[in-house]
Design an enzyme around this catalytic site. Structure first.
Site, short mmCIF file in Angstrom:
data_model
loop_
_atom_site.label_atom_id
_atom_site.label_comp_id
_atom_site.label_asym_id
_atom_site.label_seq_id
_atom_site.Cartn_x
_atom_site.Cartn_y
_atom_site.Cartn_z
N CYS A 1 0.83 -1.21 0.00
CA CYS A 1 0.00 0.00 0.00
C CYS A 1 0.86 1.26 0.00
O CYS A 1 0.69 2.15 -0.82
CB CYS A 1 -0.92 -0.04 1.22
SG CYS A 1 -1.97 1.40 1.35
N CYS B 1 -1.74 1.77 -2.89
CA CYS B 1 -2.70 2.85 -2.60
C CYS B 1 -2.09 4.26 -2.63
O CYS B 1 -2.63 5.17 -3.27
CB CYS B 1 -3.32 2.68 -1.22
SG CYS B 1 -3.41 1.01 -0.58
N LYS C 1 -0.34 5.44 -5.94
CA LYS C 1 -1.43 5.40 -6.93
C LYS C 1 -2.36 6.60 -6.76
O LYS C 1 -2.67 7.31 -7.71
CB LYS C 1 -2.19 4.08 -6.77
CG LYS C 1 -3.35 3.81 -7.69
CD LYS C 1 -4.68 4.42 -7.29
CE LYS C 1 -5.16 4.06 -5.92
NZ LYS C 1 -5.61 2.70 -5.76
N TYR D 1 -8.92 -3.53 -11.15
CA TYR D 1 -8.52 -2.34 -10.37
C TYR D 1 -7.20 -1.73 -10.85
O TYR D 1 -7.14 -0.57 -11.21
CB TYR D 1 -8.21 -2.79 -8.95
CG TYR D 1 -9.21 -2.70 -7.85
CD1 TYR D 1 -9.52 -1.49 -7.25
CD2 TYR D 1 -9.77 -3.87 -7.33
CE1 TYR D 1 -10.37 -1.45 -6.16
CE2 TYR D 1 -10.62 -3.83 -6.23
CZ TYR D 1 -10.92 -2.62 -5.64
OH TYR D 1 -11.73 -2.59 -4.56
N GLU E 1 -6.96 1.74 -12.97
CA GLU E 1 -6.49 2.91 -12.22
C GLU E 1 -5.20 3.46 -12.85
O GLU E 1 -5.06 4.68 -13.02
CB GLU E 1 -6.22 2.54 -10.76
CG GLU E 1 -7.51 2.27 -9.99
CD GLU E 1 -7.29 2.05 -8.51
OE1 GLU E 1 -8.25 2.19 -7.75
OE2 GLU E 1 -6.16 1.72 -8.09
N HIS F 1 -26.76 20.40 0.44
CA HIS F 1 -26.90 21.03 -0.87
C HIS F 1 -25.82 22.07 -1.08
O HIS F 1 -25.50 22.80 -0.14
CB HIS F 1 -28.29 21.67 -0.95
CG HIS F 1 -28.66 22.13 -2.31
ND1 HIS F 1 -28.85 21.26 -3.37
CD2 HIS F 1 -28.86 23.39 -2.80
CE1 HIS F 1 -29.16 21.95 -4.45
NE2 HIS F 1 -29.17 23.24 -4.13
N GLU G 1 -25.84 14.27 -2.07
CA GLU G 1 -27.24 14.49 -1.69
C GLU G 1 -28.20 13.74 -2.63
O GLU G 1 -29.32 13.42 -2.26
CB GLU G 1 -27.59 15.98 -1.64
CG GLU G 1 -27.74 16.62 -3.01
CD GLU G 1 -28.26 18.05 -2.96
OE1 GLU G 1 -29.25 18.30 -2.24
OE2 GLU G 1 -27.67 18.93 -3.62
#
Ligand code: FAD
Ligand code: NDP
Length: 513
Positions: free
Chosen positions: A77, A82, A85, A219, A223, A488, A493
């Site tokens: 990672c 992660c 990346k 993935y 990515e 908002h 939302e």
């Protein structure tokens, strides 16, 4: 004599390495816990165990990639996953923001140019600071760190091998295996190994990879292809079947549709055959169209294999123990307590069979295991409703079941899917295409409508999904979601306003503000 042996053993251990042979730790040097693998899961487990006053050691060793890339403490990672990346993804998003910025009145002189080496150096420096941070944390928590490759001599004895070939032996009451995985190379493609790179190399390149072919459609592939395209590189993805296997396929197709509009080229239903270096130093790749059998070739500067990962179990010499692996996947078989068939040997993270290959699950599993081992806890890791995000140019975040899986488990008549195509407000002035901005909520059809899965395609998908994951973990229903007040104006939302069902056939496009 025995006392002399114990003293010498201790000296060898404190020295770290044995000059002339193997040093076996004495009784006093036996560890309560030895963790093999200092990545996401291993480090979390070791640090947690040390909080209970236990004597803990971590062995972490990085075998350089076939291209010679190597890195420091922290695992996949931190070093080749992660973190670099997400930072390269951010670099690519900034490129799109620069285009938007002009519509918002920013005067940006053209041509805008991205410099790979500046980005790579900054990211690599950050990763190195994380490597250092992990070492300091281990020291603070009094966890002994050995930069050694671990394997079993017997069920309680770990052999640690250093780069130069020297070794030590360590005794452990408990062992946790957390050695993660490494990228695969295809075995049936001539030149794959000699000329290709993997995700273990891409983040450490000092120079731009140039025109790149990324093989695979999961993935890692999407990515990496996404950020390479965003950085302005000519990028092609070669996929032999479907994108993002295991994910909701309607969402997966929208992800690749967006990427195609964004500029990533896709070679669909194609399989690579060979890679050859040309006289001008480029790579000529030949591939086959799986439907017609026709062959075609093109030149690239870089070929990146993203064809899956192999668990790093082989070097552990598991044969010296009774630990069982799945012969097909190579992954370690564990029960709900992360226990192998050998009572004091456990395994967590990417090397375990049937677990998600994600950092937060490896960390949580490691912590909970340490608490069960030393803290009188009985809490098990819950692998249900784990949220995740694919950081493609348009991000895809989800939690819970895909629509296909919900139909499979509950039947078409028992589920209701609420969906919407929406336009992020930020896209309007920027005149960005929002064709693929879509979300759906898969619910049970019974009165309250328990939410089984939530899927969101749009900006900041990880940030959007994280909070909703709590609700879904707590058993949230459709009616509770409809009583939730939105914030908002945000994309999130729209989740609280989903009211068009797929069953109705009505147009799910959100209109108005
Ligand atoms: P690892 O982190 O892989 O750590 C294992 C460590 O053990 C390594 O340091 C290895 O060198 C060491 N080791 C191996 N064998 C030995 C041995 N015999 N002796 C000593 N040490 C050994 N997950 C996410 O959640 N979000 C993301 O955005 C994400 N992006 C990713 C992007 C890429 C390109 C990749 C490849 C993965 C990504 N992942 C992501 C997955 C994530 O990185 C892994 O799930 C996670 O790192 C697994 O942790 P682990 O502890 O099981 O193993
Ligand atoms: P996967 O095993 O998920 O996917 C491998 C891909 O390569 C598939 O598309 C597969 O196609 C294709 N493939 C396999 N063999 C060949 C071949 N010989 N020729 C052509 N294509 C081939 O692996 P990944 O490396 O993408 O991901 C591993 C794990 O890492 C993921 O499961 C994920 O948990 C984790 N990860 C998480 C991320 C995140 O959280 N954002 C990011 C990246 C990784 P087919 O479907 O036809 O088999």
């Amino acid at each position: 004599m025995a006392a002399l042996w114990r003293r010498r053993s201790r000296w060898w251990l404190e020295l770290g390495l044995c000059r002339t042979g193997r040093a076996l730790s004495s009784g006093e040097s036996e560890y309560d816990l030895i963790v093999i693998g200092g990545g996401s899961g291993g480090l979390a487990c070791a640090k947690e165990a040390s909080q209970f006053g236990k004597k803990v050691a971590v062995l972490d060793y990085v075998e350089p990639s076939p291209k010679g890339t190597k890195w420091g403490l922290g695992g996949t990672c931190v070093n080749v996953g992660c973190i670099p990346k997400k930072l390269m993804h951010q670099a690519a998003l900034l490129g799109s923001s620069l285009k938007d910025a002009q519509r918002y009145g920013w005067n940006i002189s053209r041509p805008v140019h991205h410099d790979w080496s500046t980005m790579a150096k900054a990211i690599q420096n950050h990763v190195k600071s994380l490597n250092w941070g992990h070492r300091v944390q281990l020291q603070d928590k009094k966890v002994k760190y050995f930069n050694l490759k671990g394997s079993f001599l017997d069920e309680n004895t770990i052999r640690g091998l250093a780069k130069g070939g020297k070794e030590i032996l360590l005794r452990a009451k408990n062992v946790v295996l957390a050695t993660g995985g490494r990228p695969k190379y295809p075995t049936n493609v001539a030149g794959a190994w000699e000329h290709g790179i993997t995700s273990d190399d891409i983040f450490w390149l000092k120079k731009s990879p140039g025109k790149t072919l990324v093989v695979g459609a999961s993935y890692v592939s999407l990515e990496c292809a996404g950020f390479l395209t965003g950085l302005g590189l000519d990028t092609t993805v070669m996929m032999r079947s479907i994108p993002l296997r295991g994910f909701d396929q309607q969402m997966a197709i929208l992800v690749t549709d967006y990427m195609e509009n964004y500029g990533t080229r896709f070679l669909k239903k194609c399989s690579p055959m060979k890679v050859k270096k040309t006289d001008n130093g480029r790579l000529r790749v030949t591939w086959k169209y799986l439907d017609s059998g026709k062959e075609k070739s093109d030149e690239f500067d870089t070929v990146m294999w993203a064809v899956g990962r192999t668990p790093d179990t082989k070097p552990l010499n598991l044969d010296a123990t009774g630990v069982k692996i799945n012969a097909e996947t190579g992954k370690i078989i564990v029960d709900a307590k992360e226990a192998t068939l050998v009572p004091h040997i456990y395994a967590i993270g990417d090397i375990t069979e049937g677990r998600p290959e994600l950092t937060p699950t490896a960390i949580a599993a490691g912590k909970l295991l340490a608490r069960r081992l030393f803290g009188q806890s009985e809490e098990l890791m819950d692998y249900n409703s784990v949220p995740t995000t694919v950081f493609t140019p348009l991000e895809y975040g989800c939690v819970g079941l895909s629509e296909e899986e919900a139909v499979k488990r509950f039947g078409l008549d028992s589920i209701e899917v609420y969906h919407a195509f929406y336009k992020p407000l930020e896209f309007t002035v920027a005149e960005r295409d929002a064709t693929q901005c879509y979300m759906k909520m898969v619910c049970l059809r019974e009165t309250e409508g328990r939410i089984l899965g939530l899927h969101f395609l749009g900006p900041n998908a990880g940030e959007v999904i994280q909070g909703f994951a709590l609700g879904i973990k707590c058993g949230a229903t459709y009616s509770q979601m409809m009583k939730t007040i939105g914030i908002h104006p945000t994309c999130a939302e729209e989740v609280t306003k989903l009211h068009i069902t797929k069953r109705s056939g009505l147009d799910p496009t959100v209109t108005g503000c």
